[in-house]
Design an enzyme around this catalytic site. Structure first.
Site, PDB file in Angstrom:
ATOM      1  N   GLU A  53     -11.587  34.246 -26.724  1.00  0.00           N
ATOM      2  CA  GLU A  53     -12.918  33.998 -27.270  1.00  0.00           C
ATOM      3  C   GLU A  53     -13.896  34.887 -26.519  1.00  0.00           C
ATOM      4  OE1 GLU A  53     -15.992  32.438 -29.455  1.00  0.00           O
ATOM      5  OE2 GLU A  53     -13.935  31.754 -29.701  1.00  0.00           O
ATOM      6  N   CYS A  78     -19.940  28.761 -27.464  1.00  0.00           N
ATOM      7  CA  CYS A  78     -18.552  29.056 -27.780  1.00  0.00           C
ATOM      8  C   CYS A  78     -18.211  28.486 -29.146  1.00  0.00           C
ATOM      9  CB  CYS A  78     -17.653  28.439 -26.695  1.00  0.00           C
ATOM     10  SG  CYS A  78     -15.893  28.543 -27.051  1.00  0.00           S
ATOM     11  N   CYS A 117     -14.737  25.429 -27.721  1.00  0.00           N
ATOM     12  CA  CYS A 117     -14.983  24.236 -26.894  1.00  0.00           C
ATOM     13  C   CYS A 117     -16.450  23.829 -26.979  1.00  0.00           C
ATOM     14  CB  CYS A 117     -14.555  24.485 -25.449  1.00  0.00           C
ATOM     15  SG  CYS A 117     -15.061  26.074 -24.778  1.00  0.00           S
ATOM     16  N   HIS A 130     -19.560  21.725 -23.952  1.00  0.00           N
ATOM     17  CA  HIS A 130     -20.906  22.157 -23.575  1.00  0.00           C
ATOM     18  C   HIS A 130     -21.939  21.096 -23.926  1.00  0.00           C
ATOM     19  CE1 HIS A 130     -20.185  26.213 -22.086  1.00  0.00           C
ATOM     20  NE2 HIS A 130     -19.267  26.344 -23.027  1.00  0.00           N
ATOM     21  N   ARG A 133     -10.363  24.469 -20.299  1.00  0.00           N
ATOM     22  CA  ARG A 133     -10.224  25.709 -19.539  1.00  0.00           C
ATOM     23  C   ARG A 133     -10.534  25.535 -18.054  1.00  0.00           C
ATOM     24  NH1 ARG A 133     -11.972  27.576 -24.668  1.00  0.00           N
ATOM     25  NH2 ARG A 133     -10.770  29.372 -25.391  1.00  0.00           N
ATOM     26  N   SER A 159     -14.663  30.283 -17.292  1.00  0.00           N
ATOM     27  CA  SER A 159     -14.306  31.703 -17.291  1.00  0.00           C
ATOM     28  C   SER A 159     -15.153  32.511 -16.329  1.00  0.00           C
ATOM     29  CB  SER A 159     -14.401  32.278 -18.712  1.00  0.00           C
ATOM     30  OG  SER A 159     -13.375  31.742 -19.522  1.00  0.00           O
ATOM     31  N   CYS A 201     -12.538  32.514 -22.030  1.00  0.00           N
ATOM     32  CA  CYS A 201     -13.562  32.260 -23.047  1.00  0.00           C
ATOM     33  C   CYS A 201     -14.812  33.007 -22.616  1.00  0.00           C
ATOM     34  CB  CYS A 201     -13.833  30.770 -23.202  1.00  0.00           C
ATOM     35  SG  CYS A 201     -15.055  30.414 -24.489  1.00  0.00           S
ATOM     36  N   CYS A 252     -18.431  32.037 -23.492  1.00  0.00           N
ATOM     37  CA  CYS A 252     -19.141  31.070 -22.646  1.00  0.00           C
ATOM     38  C   CYS A 252     -19.926  31.777 -21.552  1.00  0.00           C
ATOM     39  CB  CYS A 252     -18.153  30.098 -22.010  1.00  0.00           C
ATOM     40  SG  CYS A 252     -17.390  28.956 -23.179  1.00  0.00           S
TER      41      CYS A 252
END
Length: 553
Positions: A21, A68, A71, A75, A465, A488, A532, A535
Site C-alpha cells: 500500500e 490508508c 487499515c 486509524h 501491521r 511502517s 503500508c 500511512c
C-alpha cells in the site's frame, strides 16, 4: 535448499516496490552477491497533520482513516482513543467489545490478504504449477490439512492458469511475478499449484472478513460507527447481526486453521534457510484488545519492549520514551521531537540524496530503532507466557524443526503473523459469545461527553501491521497539533540523528542476491513487514516544496 547467490557487486534499486500500500523505493549496495548497505525511501509526502490543524477533534477519525485504503478502521480507532484520553471518558463495556470484535475481524482480513495476495508470490512459482500432477497435489494438500482436496478442483485451477499464460497475460498475477522462472524459487510444481489455488480462494475469504467488519461497523472500508464516548452501532446488539458476525468469523477461522497455517508450514519447510536472513534486534508492541480502553495493561495481548533480543528481560512500554527524528528525512531541522511536540515542515532535496532520503520520519524508543508488528507481539506474548500464543508458536517451531532463535528472521516474521491470525481466530469466537451475553442485559453503547477547551491525548492501537499511535493537542476546542506515528514509519523509516539504520534497512543486510536484475530476495524481506507507505506519505510539489491542497466537489 541452499539459497543461491551471485558474485555481483554494485547497486540494486527497486522502485517502486509493488504489492504494498503506497510508494516505496529500496536502494541497496551489493558486494559479492550479498547486501552490504540499504536505504529505505518513502517517496511521497504525508500532510495529514497539517490538514487537521484547527478542526474539531471529533472529525479527526474521518480524516485519518483516509490515510490508508486497507487499515482504515485502525486509524479511526487511534484518533478516537486519543480524543477520549483528552476528554477523560470511560466508554461502556458493549462499546469496547464491539470495537475489539471489529478489530479482530480486520486482523483476520489483513493477515490473509498479506500472506496470499501480497507475500505468497515471493515464494510460489505460479508458472511452475502448470507442470504439476493435480492428483499428486491433491494428496499432498489433504495430507497437510484436515480439509480434503479434490484433484478435479486443482485441475480446474491449473486449466484457468494455463488460459492466463497462453493469452500472454497472468491475470491477477500480472505485475507481481518474475516471468521465466527464478533460481531462488524452490517449491515443487505440486506445492506451487496448491499455493496458486489457495491464493484464489483467499480472495473470496478476505471478502467475508471485510463483510464481518461491516456487520458491526456499518461499512468497509472507512467504517462510520465510532463516536467519542463509544460506538453508534445499536443494530449490533441484535441476535441477527451477532449471528451474522459469528458465521463470517467461523468461515475465516476454518480457512486460517485448514489452509493458511498448513500452507505456511509447507512453504516454510522448503525455505527454512530464510530463518538466517531478515532479522532485527529490538521489538515494541502496544498490546491490544482491552477491557479498559485507557489502560494498556488491561489488553488481552500485553504491551512490552525487547532490546538486543533479550527475551528474558522484557521491559514495560513507556510512551515518554518515543521520539521522531528527521535528520535524514525530507523535513526541516535536525532535532528529534516527542510526538506531542512534533513538527511536519517539508523540505525536499533530491531523489538520490543519501543524506536526506525519505519522506518518512525515523521514530526511536530510548534512541533505538524498534521493529513493530506480529513478530514483536508474538515474541513478547510468548515470553510473557500467554497460553494461546505459546501453544501456537511452539507448534510451528516443532513442525518446522527449528528453535525460537529462528523467529528473528524473514520467515519468522511471516510465521508469527500466521500464528497471530490463528490465535485471534480462536479467541474471537469467545469474545462474540461474551458480547452476546452482555448485549442481552445491557443496551448501552455510548456515553455523552464534550470536547474540552484544552487537553492532550494519545491513542495506541496495535494494528495488524504493528504499533500505531495518534497524538493530539486541543486548544480552544480545536486541534492545535496532531501527529501520526504509524507501523511502517517505525519499520521502514530512515536513519536517525545517530545514523542508526531503520529496522528494514538492518534486516536487509547480509541478504544474498541470486539475480540482481530480479531481486526477489529483497522483496521477501520487505514484504514480510507488510509495508503500508500510504500511512506514512501524501503529496507535495518536488520543485517548490509547496503542499498541494485539493477541493473535492
Amino acid at each position: 535448499m541452499a539459497t543461491p547467490q551471485s558474485t555481483y557487486t554494485g547497486r540494486v534499486v527497486v522502485d517502486p516496490v509493488t504489492r504494498i500500500e503506497g510508494h516505496l523505493r529500496i536502494n541497496v549496495e551489493v558486494e559479492q552477491g550479498k547486501i552490504k548497505n540499504a536505504w529505505s525511501t518513502a517517496t511521497l509526502f504525508r500532510g495529514l497533520e497539517t490538514i487537521l490543524k484547527g478542526r474539531d477533534p471529533r472529525d479527526a477519525q474521518h480524516f485519518t482513516q483516509r490515510t490508508c485504503g486497507v487499515c482504515t478502521y485502525t486509524h479511526a480507532l487511534a484518533s478516537t482513543r486519543a480524543v477520549e484520553m483528552a476528554v477523560g471518558v470511560d466508554i461502556p463495556k458493549n462499546a469496547t467489545l464491539i470495537r475489539n470484535l471489529v478489530l479482530a475481524a480486520l486482523y483476520l482480513h489483513d493477515h490473509i490478504v498479506h500472506f496470499y495476495t501480497l507475500h505468497a508470490l515471493d515464494f510460489v512459482d505460479i508458472t511452475s504449477a502448470l507442470q504439476a500432477d493435480p492428483a499428486k497435489a491433491a494428496q499432498i494438500a489433504s495430507n497437510i490439512s484436515a480439509r480434503q482436496t479434490k484433484a478435479a478442483d486443482l485441475k480446474a485451477v491449473q486449466d484457468k492458469l494455463k488460459g492466463f499464460v497462453e493469452s500472454g497475460q497472468l491475470g491477477p498475477f500480472a505485475g507481481a511475478y518474475f516471468l521465466g522462472g527464478h533460481p531462488a524459487y524452490c517449491l515443487s510444481p505440486e506445492l506451487n499449484l496448491i499455493g496458486t489455488a489457495h491464493y484464489l480462494e483467499a480472495l473470496r475469504v478476505q471478502a467475508r472478513c471485510a463483510r464481518a467488519i461491516a456487520a458491526f461497523g456499518g461499512k468497509n472500508p472507512h467504517p462510520q460507527f465510532l463516536v467519542m464516548g463509544g460506538v453508534s452501532s445499536y443494530e449490533s446488539l441484535t441476535k441477527a447481526r451477532i449471528d451474522e458476525f459469528r458465521g463470517l468469523i467461523k468461515e475465516a477461522k476454518d480457512f486460517v486453521e485448514q489452509v493458511y497455517l498448513p500452507d505456511l508450514l509447507a512453504i516454510g519447510a522448503e525455505y527454512k534457510d530464510w530463518t538466517a536472513f531478515g532479522g532485527t534486534s529490538n521489538f515494541m508492541t502496544f498490546g491490544e484488545f482491552p477491557t479498559n480502553e485507557r489502560d494498556l495493561n488491561s489488553r488481552w495481548l500485553k504491551p512490552g519492549i525487547i532490546l538486543n533480543r533479550k527475551l528474558d528481560a522484557i521491559q514495560p512500554f513507556v510512551p515518554e520514551n518515543i521520539q521522531e527524528h528527521v535528520r535524514h528525512s525530507w523535513f526541516n531541522g535536525d532535532k528529534a521531537q516527542h510526538p506531542y511536540n512534533g513538527e511536519t515542515e517539508p523540505k525536499f532535496t533530491k531523489q538520490d540524496d543519501l543524506d536526506r532520503y525519505s519522506w518518512s520520519k525515523a521514530p526511536r524508543y530510548q534512541g533505538e530503532p524498534m521493529e513493530t508488528g506480529p513478530l514483536a507481539q508474538m515474541l513478547i506474548s510468548y515470553q510473557q507466557g500467554h497460553p494461546e500464543v505459546k501453544k501456537g508458536i511452539d507448534a510451528v517451531l516443532k513442525a518446522l524443526g527449528v528453535g525460537p532463535e529462528a523467529l528473528f528472521s524473514t520467515l519468522g516474521r511471516t510465521a508469527a503473523r500466521a500464528v497471530q491470525a490463528a490465535v485471534l481466530a480462536g479467541q474471537t469466537g469467545q469474545w462474540i459469545d461474551e458480547f452476546a451475553a452482555n448485549a442481552q442485559k445491557d443496551n448501552k453503547v455510548a456515553v455523552d461527553c464534550e470536547v474540552p477547551n484544552a487537553g492532550e491525548g494519545v491513542g495506541f492501537v496495535n494494528a495488524p501491521r504493528g504499533g500505531l499511535s495518534h497524538w493530539i493537542r486541543i486548544k480552544g476546542q480545536a486541534i492545535e497539533n496532531f501527529q501520526l506515528v504509524v507501523p511502517s514509519t517505525w519499520n521502514l523509516g530512515p536513519r536517525c540523528a545517530a545514523d542508526k539504520p531503520g529496522p528494514l534497512e538492518t534486516a536487509l543486510l547480509g541478504t544474498p542476491i541470486a539475480d540482481p536484475k530480479r531481486p526477489v530476495e529483497i522483496l521477501r524481506t520487505v514484504h514480510s513487514f507488510d509495508p503500508c507507505m500510504a500511512c506514512a506519505v501524501h503529496v507535495i510539489d518536488p520543485q517548490s516544496n509547496e503542499e498541494r491542497v485539493f477541493k473535492v466537489l
